[in-house]
Design a protein around this motif. Structure first.
Motif, PDB file in Angstrom:
ATOM      1  N   GLN A  85      20.724 -11.732  63.333  1.00  0.00           N
ATOM      2  CA  GLN A  85      21.649 -10.655  63.612  1.00  0.00           C
ATOM      3  C   GLN A  85      22.151 -10.754  65.041  1.00  0.00           C
ATOM      4  O   GLN A  85      23.190 -10.236  65.367  1.00  0.00           O
ATOM      5  N   LEU A 160       9.277  -4.081  75.200  1.00  0.00           N
ATOM      6  CA  LEU A 160       8.688  -4.778  74.048  1.00  0.00           C
ATOM      7  C   LEU A 160       8.064  -6.120  74.422  1.00  0.00           C
ATOM      8  O   LEU A 160       7.539  -6.815  73.566  1.00  0.00           O
ATOM      9  N   THR A 163       4.446  -6.525  73.427  1.00  0.00           N
ATOM     10  CA  THR A 163       4.300  -6.659  71.971  1.00  0.00           C
ATOM     11  C   THR A 163       4.618  -8.084  71.535  1.00  0.00           C
ATOM     12  O   THR A 163       3.887  -8.695  70.752  1.00  0.00           O
ATOM     13  N   TYR A 164       5.719  -8.600  72.058  1.00  0.00           N
ATOM     14  CA  TYR A 164       6.113  -9.955  71.656  1.00  0.00           C
ATOM     15  C   TYR A 164       5.116 -10.990  72.172  1.00  0.00           C
ATOM     16  O   TYR A 164       4.790 -11.949  71.473  1.00  0.00           O
ATOM     17  N   ASN A 167       2.018 -10.863  70.005  1.00  0.00           N
ATOM     18  CA  ASN A 167       2.236 -11.421  68.675  1.00  0.00           C
ATOM     19  C   ASN A 167       2.487 -12.923  68.706  1.00  0.00           C
ATOM     20  O   ASN A 167       2.137 -13.634  67.768  1.00  0.00           O
ATOM     21  N   GLU A 201       6.036 -17.221  60.013  1.00  0.00           N
ATOM     22  CA  GLU A 201       5.796 -16.006  60.805  1.00  0.00           C
ATOM     23  C   GLU A 201       6.367 -16.172  62.219  1.00  0.00           C
ATOM     24  O   GLU A 201       6.931 -15.244  62.788  1.00  0.00           O
ATOM     25  N   LEU A 204       9.956 -15.736  62.117  1.00  0.00           N
ATOM     26  CA  LEU A 204      10.279 -14.303  62.052  1.00  0.00           C
ATOM     27  C   LEU A 204      10.270 -13.690  63.458  1.00  0.00           C
ATOM     28  O   LEU A 204      11.165 -12.925  63.820  1.00  0.00           O
ATOM     29  N   LEU A 205       9.258 -14.053  64.232  1.00  0.00           N
ATOM     30  CA  LEU A 205       9.170 -13.504  65.584  1.00  0.00           C
ATOM     31  C   LEU A 205      10.399 -13.892  66.409  1.00  0.00           C
ATOM     32  O   LEU A 205      10.985 -13.060  67.116  1.00  0.00           O
ATOM     33  N   MET A 208      13.449 -11.947  65.164  1.00  0.00           N
ATOM     34  CA  MET A 208      13.444 -10.554  65.619  1.00  0.00           C
ATOM     35  C   MET A 208      13.779 -10.484  67.111  1.00  0.00           C
ATOM     36  O   MET A 208      14.464  -9.563  67.553  1.00  0.00           O
ATOM     37  N   ARG A 212      17.323  -8.592  69.196  1.00  0.00           N
ATOM     38  CA  ARG A 212      17.265  -7.521  70.192  1.00  0.00           C
ATOM     39  C   ARG A 212      18.673  -7.251  70.711  1.00  0.00           C
ATOM     40  O   ARG A 212      19.420  -8.151  71.018  1.00  0.00           O
TER      41      ARG A 212
ATOM     42  N   GLU B  46      18.938   1.304  67.336  1.00  0.00           N
ATOM     43  CA  GLU B  46      18.064   0.646  68.297  1.00  0.00           C
ATOM     44  C   GLU B  46      16.822   1.454  68.609  1.00  0.00           C
ATOM     45  O   GLU B  46      15.741   0.912  68.815  1.00  0.00           O
ATOM     46  N   ARG B 114      18.050  -1.592  60.099  1.00  0.00           N
ATOM     47  CA  ARG B 114      17.392  -2.257  61.223  1.00  0.00           C
ATOM     48  C   ARG B 114      17.148  -1.212  62.289  1.00  0.00           C
ATOM     49  O   ARG B 114      18.089  -0.663  62.875  1.00  0.00           O
ATOM     50  N   PRO B 116      14.419  -1.057  65.321  1.00  0.00           N
ATOM     51  CA  PRO B 116      13.283  -1.699  65.975  1.00  0.00           C
ATOM     52  C   PRO B 116      12.102  -0.784  66.269  1.00  0.00           C
ATOM     53  O   PRO B 116      10.957  -1.189  66.119  1.00  0.00           O
ATOM     54  N   GLU B 132      13.956  -3.509  58.463  1.00  0.00           N
ATOM     55  CA  GLU B 132      13.428  -4.326  59.559  1.00  0.00           C
ATOM     56  C   GLU B 132      13.138  -3.471  60.773  1.00  0.00           C
ATOM     57  O   GLU B 132      13.971  -2.656  61.172  1.00  0.00           O
ATOM     58  N   GLY B 133      11.991  -3.693  61.355  1.00  0.00           N
ATOM     59  CA  GLY B 133      11.675  -2.992  62.597  1.00  0.00           C
ATOM     60  C   GLY B 133      10.615  -3.742  63.363  1.00  0.00           C
ATOM     61  O   GLY B 133       9.677  -4.264  62.760  1.00  0.00           O
ATOM     62  N   ASP B 134      10.750  -3.807  64.661  1.00  0.00           N
ATOM     63  CA  ASP B 134       9.754  -4.524  65.460  1.00  0.00           C
ATOM     64  C   ASP B 134       8.416  -3.790  65.426  1.00  0.00           C
ATOM     65  O   ASP B 134       7.449  -4.247  64.843  1.00  0.00           O
ATOM     66  N   ALA B 135       8.413  -2.646  66.091  1.00  0.00           N
ATOM     67  CA  ALA B 135       7.189  -1.851  66.112  1.00  0.00           C
ATOM     68  C   ALA B 135       7.285  -0.675  65.149  1.00  0.00           C
ATOM     69  O   ALA B 135       6.419   0.198  65.145  1.00  0.00           O
ATOM     70  N   ARG B 151      10.280  -6.238  56.974  1.00  0.00           N
ATOM     71  CA  ARG B 151       9.803  -7.159  58.003  1.00  0.00           C
ATOM     72  C   ARG B 151       9.540  -6.374  59.285  1.00  0.00           C
ATOM     73  O   ARG B 151      10.409  -5.628  59.745  1.00  0.00           O
ATOM     74  N   THR B 152       8.349  -6.552  59.821  1.00  0.00           N
ATOM     75  CA  THR B 152       8.043  -5.936  61.113  1.00  0.00           C
ATOM     76  C   THR B 152       7.263  -6.931  61.973  1.00  0.00           C
ATOM     77  O   THR B 152       6.706  -7.906  61.458  1.00  0.00           O
ATOM     78  N   ILE B 153       7.221  -6.622  63.256  1.00  0.00           N
ATOM     79  CA  ILE B 153       6.374  -7.407  64.150  1.00  0.00           C
ATOM     80  C   ILE B 153       4.984  -6.771  64.200  1.00  0.00           C
ATOM     81  O   ILE B 153       3.994  -7.387  63.832  1.00  0.00           O
ATOM     82  N   SER B 154       4.930  -5.544  64.664  1.00  0.00           N
ATOM     83  CA  SER B 154       3.624  -4.893  64.766  1.00  0.00           C
ATOM     84  C   SER B 154       3.575  -3.579  63.996  1.00  0.00           C
ATOM     85  O   SER B 154       2.525  -2.954  63.919  1.00  0.00           O
ATOM     86  N   SER B 171       4.916  -9.364  58.024  1.00  0.00           N
ATOM     87  CA  SER B 171       4.629  -8.713  59.297  1.00  0.00           C
ATOM     88  C   SER B 171       3.701  -9.620  60.086  1.00  0.00           C
ATOM     89  O   SER B 171       2.968 -10.419  59.508  1.00  0.00           O
TER      90      SER B 171
END
Lengths: 215, 284
Positions: A85, A160, A163-164, A167, A201, A204-205, A208, A212, B46, B114, B116, B132-135, B151-154, B171
């Motif tokens: 995106q 973030l 978090t990144y 992960n 995975e 995916l990271l 994502m 941002r 966002e 989406r 995050p 979709e969301g990060d956290a 789909r998520t990160i955490s 995830s």
């Protein structure tokens, strides 16, 4: 020259072509030939992205198609799955080129790593090859790309970053564990499956991160 | 006393003004669109929650509440597609960047969200969902005959009462909980996140639950008809669900690390895979 020796110099071959011995192996080995063809295709496609502000969907589709043809990624779920995106969101932002390059670098890394792995796993009758997993060069590239990705996140969404980072460490640990297991038992197809999923995975990271748009 | 009263009055006025200012900053907008069957709705936010609710009728109603003048909401309709996007007027983060979305859609619409930071919730849907969301915490329930992709990160993910679903969850570190989720294909992939499944696995689906190091806990009734296999490569497995051992399992069975068997007619295929986590299968 056998496949294992050929693969050790694969990055050089992709970059600058091979010597006569390597070329001879390439001509005689369909597996290595296919591998080089795929990597060159991905590299050539990636170059197309650099001068663009908004990469054509054809480019993403092409890369995705190449990976899918190899069976390295699963089909998309919905339209947001593969084409980052970020390409859409960032297209109107001044540093889109950096984002695209990072995405391309990440894709290349994953493609090379996964294709390498897959290639190894399909040649299990050759122990010397099956026991080999992506090693020094890809790992170094991965470190570099990881750092770029984290810088990207830090720039876009500092909140973030932790978090990144966390992960990223997790998924790299997953990759390491799967590799270790494959080194112990190259015939463990479950471990190979885990390694591919670990790369999924990680992809995916990166995706994502690219998506941002906190600016 | 009189001075104190004046002081109190002043304080009250100040509080009142602040409240008015805060209220004024909370700007609620409502957008309404009429769509045909099979519409698609996309929400990109966002910061802040997105709630999706399926409803009868053919209207899409988007209620967006902003909390500062640094963001605005763009909504537009292009034939049968609706887009709602949070648009930043100034660079901002924290509470000022937050927008709350409540979205009512025809239950057969396809919805893409989406968000995050989330949370994201979706309920009473029959159309496809891509979330979709990060956290972001993601909660999906009361969905049938739909593709559900999360789909998520955490962010933790919870699915409940999903019937005949094509479910794909990915995830990294989010815990995943599935209650009464069934369908032709259900797949969950996490890295460190735990996976909990509570249900009967339906009648004839493919279920694949995979992680790196988290726990995988499955609780199913005795009536479940499953062809189940579990393997943790370097972790452990426990099973107290009665299974008939298979003659030819897909992998060599190692005590404490893997098991495989069927119950009843083995209608649904259930594969539980972990690299180093613990897999537990229990009878409900």
């Amino acid at each position: 020259m056998n496949c294992a020796e050929f693969q050790e110099v694969l990055p050089d071959i992709i970059e600058s072509g091979g010597n006569p011995e390597e070329e001879a192996h390439l001509k005689s080995c369909a597996v290595c030939s296919d591998l080089v063809q795929d990597l060159r295709y991905i590299a050539d496609t990636a170059k197309l992205l650099l001068p663009m502000r908004d990469p054509s969907p054809r480019v993403w589709t092409g890369i995705r198609g190449a990976l899918q043809r190899e069976g390295l990624v699963r089909p998309l779920a919905g339209t947001v799955r593969f084409r980052p995106q970020a390409a859409a969101v960032l297209s109107q932002r001044r540093w889109v080129r950096g984002g695209s390059m990072l995405a391309v670098a990440a894709l290349l890394l994953f493609a090379i790593g996964i294709i390498w792995l897959r290639n190894n796993s399909t040649r299990q009758p050759q122990p010397a090859v099956t026991a080999r997993v992506p090693a020094a060069a890809p790992a170094a590239a991965a470190d570099d790309d990881d750092a770029q990705m984290l810088n990207f996140v830090q720039h876009k969404s500092p909140a973030l970053l932790a978090t990144y980072r966390e992960n990223l460490e997790s998924v790299n640990a997953y990759i390491r564990d799967a590799r270790r297991r494959i080194e112990q038992d190259p015939n463990d197809m479950g471990a190979h499956d885990h390694l591919i999923r670990a790369y999924d995975e990680k992809a995916l990271l990166y995706e994502m991160a690219m998506a941002r748009s906190g600016e | 006393m009189g001075r104190m009263s004046n002081g109190v009055k002043c304080s009250l006025v100040a509080v009142g003004l602040l409240a008015v200012a805060a209220f004024a900053a909370d700007n609620r907008k409502e957008f309404r669109y009429t769509v045909a069957p099979g519409a698609s709705v996309t929400v990109t936010n966002e910061s802040g929650p997105v709630e999706i609710k399926g409803s009868a009728g053919r209207q899409v109603v988007i209620i967006a509440t902003t909390h500062s003048d640094k963001v605005e909401v763009d909504c537009d309709q292009n034939r049968n597609r609706i887009h709602a996007t949070t648009h930043f007027l100034q660079r901002t983060d924290g509470p000022d960047s937050r927008v709350d979305y409540q979205v009512l859609v025809p239950s057969d619409a396809s919805v893409t969200v989406r968000a995050p930071s989330g949370p994201i919730t979706a309920e009473k849907m029959r159309g496809d969902l891509t979330l979709e969301g990060d956290a972001a915490q993601v909660d999906v329930h009361d969905v049938s005959n739909a593709h559900v992709h999360v789909r998520t990160i955490s962010g933790p993910i919870s699915l409940g009462n999903i019937a005949n679903g094509h479910v794909e969850i990915t995830s990294l570190n989010g815990d995943v909980r599935l209650d009464a989720v069934s369908g032709p294909r259900v797949s969950v992939n996490t890295v460190k996140g735990s996976i909990r499944y509570n249900g009967d696995f339906g009648e004839g689906g493919e279920y694949l639950l995979v992680n790196h190091s988290g726990n995988i806990d499955v609780t199913l009734p005795a009536s479940a008809s499953v062809d189940l296999s579990a393997r943790s490569i370097t972790g452990s497995v426990e099973n107290d669900f009665p299974l008939q051992q298979k003659q030819h399992p897909a992998f060599a069975i190692t005590q404490g690390r893997s098991f495989a068997g069927t119950s009843n007619s083995g209608a649904s295929s259930v594969q539980l895979r972990s690299l180093s986590g613990k897999i537990r299968v229990k009878k409900r």
